[in-house]
Design a protein around this motif. Sequence first.
Motif, PDB file in Angstrom:
ATOM      1  N   VAL A   1      -8.858   7.794  -0.077  1.00  0.00           N
ATOM      2  CA  VAL A   1      -7.564   7.180  -0.349  1.00  0.00           C
ATOM      3  C   VAL A   1      -6.644   7.435   0.839  1.00  0.00           C
TER       4      VAL A   1
ATOM      5  N   ARG B   1      -9.332   3.137  -0.228  1.00  0.00           N
ATOM      6  CA  ARG B   1      -8.359   2.528  -1.135  1.00  0.00           C
ATOM      7  C   ARG B   1      -6.945   2.888  -0.694  1.00  0.00           C
ATOM      8  N   TYR B   2      -6.100   1.895  -0.636  1.00  0.00           N
ATOM      9  CA  TYR B   2      -4.697   2.121  -0.277  1.00  0.00           C
ATOM     10  C   TYR B   2      -3.920   2.516  -1.525  1.00  0.00           C
ATOM     11  N   ASP B   3      -3.131   3.575  -1.406  1.00  0.00           N
ATOM     12  CA  ASP B   3      -2.289   4.046  -2.507  1.00  0.00           C
ATOM     13  C   ASP B   3      -0.870   4.210  -1.969  1.00  0.00           C
ATOM     14  N   GLU B   4       0.037   3.379  -2.486  1.00  0.00           N
ATOM     15  CA  GLU B   4       1.403   3.392  -1.944  1.00  0.00           C
ATOM     16  C   GLU B   4       2.136   4.696  -2.224  1.00  0.00           C
ATOM     17  N   ARG B   5       1.630   5.512  -3.151  1.00  0.00           N
ATOM     18  CA  ARG B   5       2.286   6.799  -3.412  1.00  0.00           C
ATOM     19  C   ARG B   5       2.247   7.707  -2.193  1.00  0.00           C
TER      20      ARG B   5
END
Length: 675
Positions: free
Chosen positions: A462, A491-495
Motif C-alpha cells: 500500500v 494499492r493506493y490509499d489516500e489515508r
Amino acid sequence: MKERLINVAHNLRGLRVAKIGSYKAYVLMGGIFALAIVLAIGAATFAVRGIEHVVARDAHAVLAESEIDWAEVQTDGLLLTLRGEAESEAARFRALSAVSTVVAAERVIDDIQVAPSMEIAAPRFLLEILRNGLDVSVIGLVPTSLDTDGIIARIEAIDPEISVVNMLETASHPVPFGWDRAVGFGLEALASIPASKISISADQVEVTGLADSARQRDEMRDKLMRQRPRGLIASINISAPRPVLTPFTLRFVIEESGARFDACSADTSEARTAILRSGRAAGAQGIIDCTIGLGSPSPRWQVAATESIDALGVLGTGSVTIADTDVSLVVPNSVSAEQFDRAAAELERQLPDVFSLDAQRLPPPDGEGLDRDGDAIEFVASRDSEGIVLLRGHLTDERLRDAVYSMARTEFGLNAVRINARLDPDLPGGWPVRAMLAIDTLAQLEHGQVRVRADRFDISGVSGDASASDTISRAVAEQLGRGAVFNLNIRYDERFDPVAMRPTPARCEAWITEVLEEQQITFDPGSASIVSGAGRVIDKIAEILRDCGRLEMEVAGHTDSQGRLETNMRLSQQRAEAVVAALSARGILVSEFVAEGYGPEFPVADNSTASGREANRRIEFRLLGESAAEATQERTGDAPDTERDAAETPDEADLEIVVTTGAGEQPRPPERPER
C-alpha cells in the motif's frame, strides 16, 4: 459849484444804472452757458447709457450662444466687467474669448472666480514582487506610510542568501483598506513559490508561479488557498512543466483480476489518448492515468506502446514492459506455444525499427528454485502497518548482509529493522543488486512486501502516492534490465497521501468529531469547570486545529433534561465558553469561534435513562460561514467520471492550475432550529 456837484451826482447816477445793466447781461449769459453745459452732460450721459446697453446686450447674446450661463456682465462706459464662478480655467478663458468679440480685449475686466478643483484621486497602489530562486525584485507604487523596510526584511528572512533589489516608489496618500492583509498574503505566497510573480493591490492578489512537479503544484495551491484572508480575491496560477522520464517506461498487465497499467508514459497528448484507448480495449477499467513527459526514445513511441498492448490483449494474460527501446513480453505457461509464437512474431513485425523485443513464455513449475532444505531460494523484505521491517531469506555473504541491514536501518530507523538471513554463496548472478533494490522499493510503500527470486521480482503493498506503481516500475525496469520478470500489486490509499489528506474544513470537523466520539469533554457536576482528565481531549482537538488554520466554528454545549430549563441553558453556555477559553489558552486562534449553549433542546439519546443523559451532556463542534460552505462544496463535489474519453484530457505541457476565489456570497449550511 452847486451845479457842478449836481452834474457830478447825475453822472454818478447814470454810471450806476449802466453798471446795473451790464451785470444783468453777465448773469444772463452765465445762465445760458450753465444750461448748455447741463444739456451737454445729459446728452453725453444718455449716449453712454445707450452704448452700455448695446454692449451688455451683445455680450449676453454671445455668452448665450456659447452656452455660458454662469457669467454676469456689467458695463461701465466703454468698460465691460465679467463676473461669476467658472468650473475650470478652460471655461473662464472661453467666456473671455466670447465677449472679446463684442468689445476690445483691453476694455474687458476679468473678475471671474474659478471653482476650486476636486481633490486629486489617490493613485492605484500596486506592488509587484518577482522571485527567481534567491534573486528578488520589488517594483511598484506604494503609500509613503508603508513600512517598506519591514517588507524587505520579511523577504530577506525567507532565505539568508536572498538578494533583494528595491525599486519601489511612494505617494503621499492614505493606505487603502485591505492593503496590509493583501501584502501579508502576497509575502506568504512569495515564500512558498521559489519561481513566482506576485502582484498585490488592496483588494486582489495575483500569484503566478512554477512548480517542479504536479504534486508540488497541488501542495502549493492548497496551502495558499488555506492561507487566503476572507474577502480577498486571490488568483493563483501555478504550472508544472513536463517531467523528464528516465527510462521512458510502460508496463501493462493482464491477470485473472483484470487488466491494469503499472506504469504509463507518453510523449504527447495524442500518444496518451491512443495508449489509454488500447488499454481500455484490452480490459483496463476505471480511472487510468498516463504521464506525459520528456525523454521519449523515439518519436514512434505511441506505435510501440499501442502495438505491445494490443498483442498482450490478444494473448489474454501476461505482461508487457517497455523501458526506452527494450520491449519485454512475458506470458505464463498456460498460453499455448503456437498462440505465443504467432503473437510474438506479429508484434516484432509491427514494432518500429529502433525497438527490440524479448518474448518469454514461462516454463511450467518444477523443483528448481529450492535450497538443500527444500525451502524456496528467495530474499523477502516486508514492512507491517506498525512500521516494523523484517528481512529474511538468502544472501550471498556477510558483506551483503551488513550492507542490506545498514541500508534498511537508514531508510526505516535504527530500531525498526529485524534481520534473519541465511548465507549462501551459490545464489544466482545479480542477487546483491536485487536485494538492495528490494530495500529501496519497500521504502516507497507504507507497508507491504518485496519478494526476490531468481526468475521474478514480486512487489505488493500500500502506498500514499498515486504514482508509486509507475515510479517503482520504472526503477525496477532500469535496475533489472531487459527481459526482467516482475509483478506489482500496489494499492493506493489516500489515508497515507499527505496531499489528499491535507487539513480541509470538512476533514477538520470530522477529525474533531472522532476525538469526541472516543471521549467527551466532561465537567464537574453542575459546574463549567473542565475535569482534569478531559484536558487530554482538548489537547488532541487543539493539535488538530493548529494544522487546520483559520476556521469559523461553533462550540455548542448541551445538557440533559434534569433541572430547570433556565439553569441548563446558562450552564451549557458557560461550558461552551469554557472550552473556547481552554483552546485559546493552548494557543489556538479562536477569534472566529462562537460559543453557544443549547441546554437540553437537542438530545441525542433518551433522557429517561442514565446512559442517555450521559450521552446528552456533550460538547459539539460545527463549522459556520465560509468554512461550512467550503466543507459543503468538498462533500458534494463532482466525482471523477470513470468513463470519460481520454481524448478530453489536456496535454500536461499546457496544463495550468488556475484558482480564482473572491468574497462572493457563499451558500450557508442549514441552521439549527430556533429555540
